[in-house]
Scaffold this motif. Structure first.
Motif, short mmCIF file in Angstrom:
data_model
loop_
_atom_site.label_atom_id
_atom_site.label_comp_id
_atom_site.label_asym_id
_atom_site.label_seq_id
_atom_site.Cartn_x
_atom_site.Cartn_y
_atom_site.Cartn_z
N ALA A 181 0.83 -1.22 0.00
CA ALA A 181 0.00 0.00 0.00
C ALA A 181 0.85 1.26 0.00
CB ALA A 181 -0.93 -0.01 1.21
N GLY A 182 2.16 1.09 -0.13
CA GLY A 182 3.03 2.25 -0.31
C GLY A 182 3.77 2.72 0.92
N ILE A 183 3.70 1.96 2.02
CA ILE A 183 4.39 2.36 3.26
C ILE A 183 5.66 1.52 3.41
CG2 ILE A 183 4.18 2.61 5.75
CD1 ILE A 183 2.29 4.41 4.09
N GLU A 184 6.77 2.18 3.56
CA GLU A 184 8.05 1.47 3.64
C GLU A 184 8.16 0.68 4.95
OE1 GLU A 184 11.17 0.07 1.71
OE2 GLU A 184 9.82 1.58 0.86
N ASP A 185 8.66 -0.54 4.87
CA ASP A 185 8.84 -1.37 6.07
C ASP A 185 9.99 -0.87 6.94
OD1 ASP A 185 6.84 -3.24 5.58
OD2 ASP A 185 8.15 -4.52 4.38
N LEU A 186 9.86 -1.10 8.25
CA LEU A 186 10.98 -0.93 9.17
C LEU A 186 11.66 -2.29 9.33
CD1 LEU A 186 9.11 1.11 11.95
CD2 LEU A 186 10.64 2.03 10.19
N LEU A 187 12.99 -2.29 9.45
CA LEU A 187 13.73 -3.54 9.57
C LEU A 187 14.49 -3.59 10.89
CD1 LEU A 187 13.39 -3.11 6.38
CD2 LEU A 187 15.37 -4.61 6.17
N GLY A 188 14.30 -4.69 11.62
CA GLY A 188 15.05 -4.87 12.86
C GLY A 188 16.48 -5.28 12.56
N GLN A 189 17.36 -4.99 13.51
CA GLN A 189 18.78 -5.27 13.30
C GLN A 189 19.34 -6.10 14.45
OE1 GLN A 189 20.69 -1.48 12.93
NE2 GLN A 189 19.83 -1.05 10.92
N ARG A 190 20.46 -6.74 14.18
CA ARG A 190 21.24 -7.39 15.23
C ARG A 190 22.28 -6.39 15.72
NH1 ARG A 190 22.34 -12.78 11.46
NH2 ARG A 190 20.16 -12.98 10.81
N GLY A 191 23.03 -6.78 16.72
CA GLY A 191 24.03 -5.89 17.29
C GLY A 191 25.06 -5.41 16.29
N ASP A 192 25.37 -6.25 15.28
CA ASP A 192 26.37 -5.87 14.26
C ASP A 192 25.73 -5.12 13.09
OD1 ASP A 192 24.96 -7.83 12.98
OD2 ASP A 192 26.66 -9.16 12.64
N GLU A 193 24.45 -4.75 13.24
CA GLU A 193 23.68 -3.98 12.28
C GLU A 193 23.27 -4.77 11.04
OE1 GLU A 193 25.53 -0.21 11.53
OE2 GLU A 193 25.29 0.45 13.61
N SER A 194 23.49 -6.09 11.03
CA SER A 194 22.89 -6.91 9.98
C SER A 194 21.40 -7.04 10.30
CB SER A 194 23.56 -8.28 9.91
OG SER A 194 23.44 -8.95 11.15
N TYR A 195 20.60 -7.42 9.32
CA TYR A 195 19.15 -7.39 9.48
C TYR A 195 18.57 -8.73 9.96
CZ TYR A 195 19.34 -2.94 7.04
OH TYR A 195 19.62 -1.65 6.70
N GLY A 196 17.44 -8.61 10.66
CA GLY A 196 16.67 -9.79 11.06
C GLY A 196 17.24 -10.47 12.29
N ALA A 197 16.56 -11.55 12.70
CA ALA A 197 17.01 -12.35 13.83
C ALA A 197 16.42 -13.75 13.70
CB ALA A 197 16.57 -11.71 15.15
N PHE A 198 17.13 -14.73 14.22
CA PHE A 198 16.65 -16.11 14.17
C PHE A 198 15.54 -16.32 15.21
CE2 PHE A 198 20.81 -16.86 12.27
CZ PHE A 198 20.54 -17.84 11.34
#
Length: 425
Positions: A181-198
Motif C-alpha cells: 500500500a506504499g508504506i516502507e517497512d521498518l527492519l530490525g537489526q542485530r548488534g552488528d547492524e545486519s538485518y533480522g534475527a533467528f
C-alpha cells in the motif's frame, strides 16, 4: 461494517475477537491451513512480566484468549533460568481450541487465503487480492502477517529455509500488505547492524529422547542438561529473536521445556553435537525440520504506527503483533492484537482510537517500543514483558506484579475494565 484481518496468528485471532465484540462483521484471511502460526510451536505464557500483561488482557475484556492457553497448560508455575512462574501450553491443542472459539463467535475464517496485493484509492485500502485472484473488500483492514519474510529472506539473512511451521514452500511467501500500500517497512537489526534475527527455539520429538528425560519433562516441565565445554557457543546468543533467553545459561546448557513437544531453547543446534549428550542420542527435530542448521528469520517487515495501532500514512489499516514492532511472544501478540481489533471499529466510526495509558504494562510497552524504534539502538532491541530491558523497565516503573487483585484495581481505576467487551456499533 466489515473488518478484514490478514493473518491468523495470535495477534490476528485477538484482533478478530475484539473487533467482533465491538460489533463488526469479521473475516480472517490465513495463508496456511492452520491458525495461530508460530503459536503452534510456542507455548510459553505468564513468565515474568507476561503474568501481569496476561491479567491486564483479561481485565480489559479479552480473557477468552487466556482461558484457552490456561486450559491447555501442561504445567504451571514453572521456573527455568531467568524466568519464573511460567505456564507451558500444549501446542498440539490450542489451534483447534482457538478455531472453535472464533467459529462460535460467528467469525469467518478463510484458510489458504494468501493476500498478494491491495486495491488502494488515495490513502484508503478498498480491498485485497488473494493469490487465487479472488478479491476481498472491506471497510477496515488489520495486518497481522508477522515479520518473517519470504523464503528468500531466510536464505539471505539466515541459513536457508529451515522448513518451519510457516511452510512457505507449500503455502507461498508472506507479503507485506503495508508495503504493497506504499508504506516502507521498518527492519530490525542485530548488534552488528545486519538485518533480522533467528527464531529463538526448536521443537524435538519427545519419543526420540530417553525415558528418563521424558519422565522428568512430563513431571516437572523442564530439563536442564550441561553442554559439553568444547561445544559452548556464546556467539549464538547475539542472533536470536528472544533476548529474554539470551543469557549465558542458555549457551552453557541445553534447556528443554514440555510444550507437548520438547522445546529446545536455542535457535538451532547441530544434531551431531546434540546427540553427544546423554539421553539425546536419538534426538530428532520436528520444528523446524532443519533445526540442526538454522531457523526462520524474523523482524524484516514492521509498519510505522501510532499508539492506537493504526499504520501511519494509511486511513484504514491497523497492525498488531510483530508487524507492529519488535515484539516477542504470544502475550505481546494478544496485547497488541486485542487493542487493534477494538480500535478497528472506532476507526470505522471516526471516533478517537483508544490508547492504553502508561500506567498499564500493555500501554507502556506499546508506546515505549514505538518511541524506541525511531532510534538506531531501538531497532536492535526486542520488547517483551518476559525479560531483557523491558522487563527491567516494568520493575523500575512498578508495573510488574503477580497480584491479580492489584492488576484488576489498576484497570478498574482508569475506567477500562472490560472495555473490549463493549459493543460500539
Amino acid at each position: 461494517m466489515k473488518v478484514v484481518v490478514i493473518g491468523g496468528g495470535w495477534s490476528g485471532c485477538a484482533s478478530a475477537l475484539t473487533a467482533k465484540y465491538a460489533g463488526a462483521d469479521v473475516t480472517i484471511l490465513e495463508k496456511t491451513d492452520m491458525i495461530l502460526g508460530l503459536g503452534n510451536v510456542g507455548g510459553i505464557m505468564r513468565n515474568n512480566g507476561r503474568y501481569t500483561a496476561a491479567e491486564e488482557i483479561i481485565n480489559l475484556g479479552a480473557g477468552e484468549l487466556l482461558e484457552i492457553t490456561d486450559k491447555a497448560s501442561l504445567h504451571t508455575k514453572v521456573n527455568f533460568p531467568g524466568h519464573n512462574h511460567a505456564s507451558l501450553y500444549d501446542v498440539t491443542k490450542v489451534g483447534p481450541m482457538m478455531q472453535n472459539l472464533l467459529i462460535s463467535k460467528d467469525i469467518n475464517i478463510m484458510y489458504m487465503a494468501r493476500v498478494v496485493d491491495v486495491n488502494k484509492d488515495k490513502g484508503k485500502i478498498k480491498g485485497v487480492y488473494l493469490a487465487t485472484g479472488e478479491y476481498i473488500e472491506g471497510d477496515i483492514f488489520i495486518e497481522t502477517t508477522g515479520s518473517t519474510g519470504p523464503m528468500g529472506n531466510c536464505l539471505r539473512y539466515g541459513n536457508g529455509c529451515s522448513m518451519c511451521i510457516l511452510r512457505c514452500p507449500s503455502f507461498g511467501p508472506r507479503v507485506s500488505i503495508s508495503k504493497r500500500a506504499g508504506i516502507e517497512d521498518l527492519l530490525g537489526q542485530r548488534g552488528d547492524e545486519s538485518y533480522g534475527a533467528f527464531s529463538g527455539s526448536c521443537e524435538l520429538c519427545k519419543e526420540s529422547l530417553s525415558d528418563e528425560i521424558v519422565e522428568k519433562l512430563n513431571s516437572e516441565g523442564v530439563v536442564i542438561l550441561p553442554v559439553p565445554k568444547e561445544d559452548i557457543n556464546m556467539d549464538k546468543l547475539k542472533v536470536k529473536v528472544c533476548q529474554q533467553y539470551a543469557l549465558d545459561e542458555y549457551a552453557e546448557n541445553i534447556i528443554l521445556l514440555d510444550t507437548g513437544y520438547a522445546k529446545l531453547m536455542t535457535t538451532y543446534y547441530p544434531i551431531e553435537k546434540l546427540r553427544k549428550v546423554k539421553g539425546l542420542e536419538r534426538a530428532r527435530y520436528v520444528d523446524p525440520y532443519s533445526g540442526g542448521k538454522g531457523n526462520s528469520i524474523r523482524y524484516l517487515s514492521m509498519a510505522p504506527r501510532n499508539n492506537g495501532m493504526k499504520v501511519e500514512g494509511l486511513d484504514n489499516l491497523l497492525c498488531a503483533g510483530e508487524k507492529s514492532g519488535l515484539f516477542v511472544g504470544h502475550t505481546e501478540a494478544m496485547a497488541t492484537g486485542s487493542l487493534a481489533g477494538h480500535n478497528s471499529v472506532r476507526l470505522a466510526l471516526g471516533i478517537p482510537l483508544l490508547e492504553l495509558p502508561h500506567n498499564t504494562a500493555i500501554g507502556d510497552i506499546i508506546s515505549f517500543a514505538n518511541q524506541m524504534v525511531k532510534t538506531p539502538e531501538g531497532l536492535k532491541t526486542r520488547y517483551t514483558f518476559a525479560g531483557a530491558d523491558y522487563f527491567q523497565r516494568m520493575k523500575d516503573l512498578n508495573l510488574y506484579t503477580t497480584d491479580n487483585e492489584k492488576i484488576k484495581e489498576r484497570i478498574e481505576r482508569i475506567g477500562l475494565l472490560n472495555i473490549y467487551k463493549e459493543k460500539i456499533v
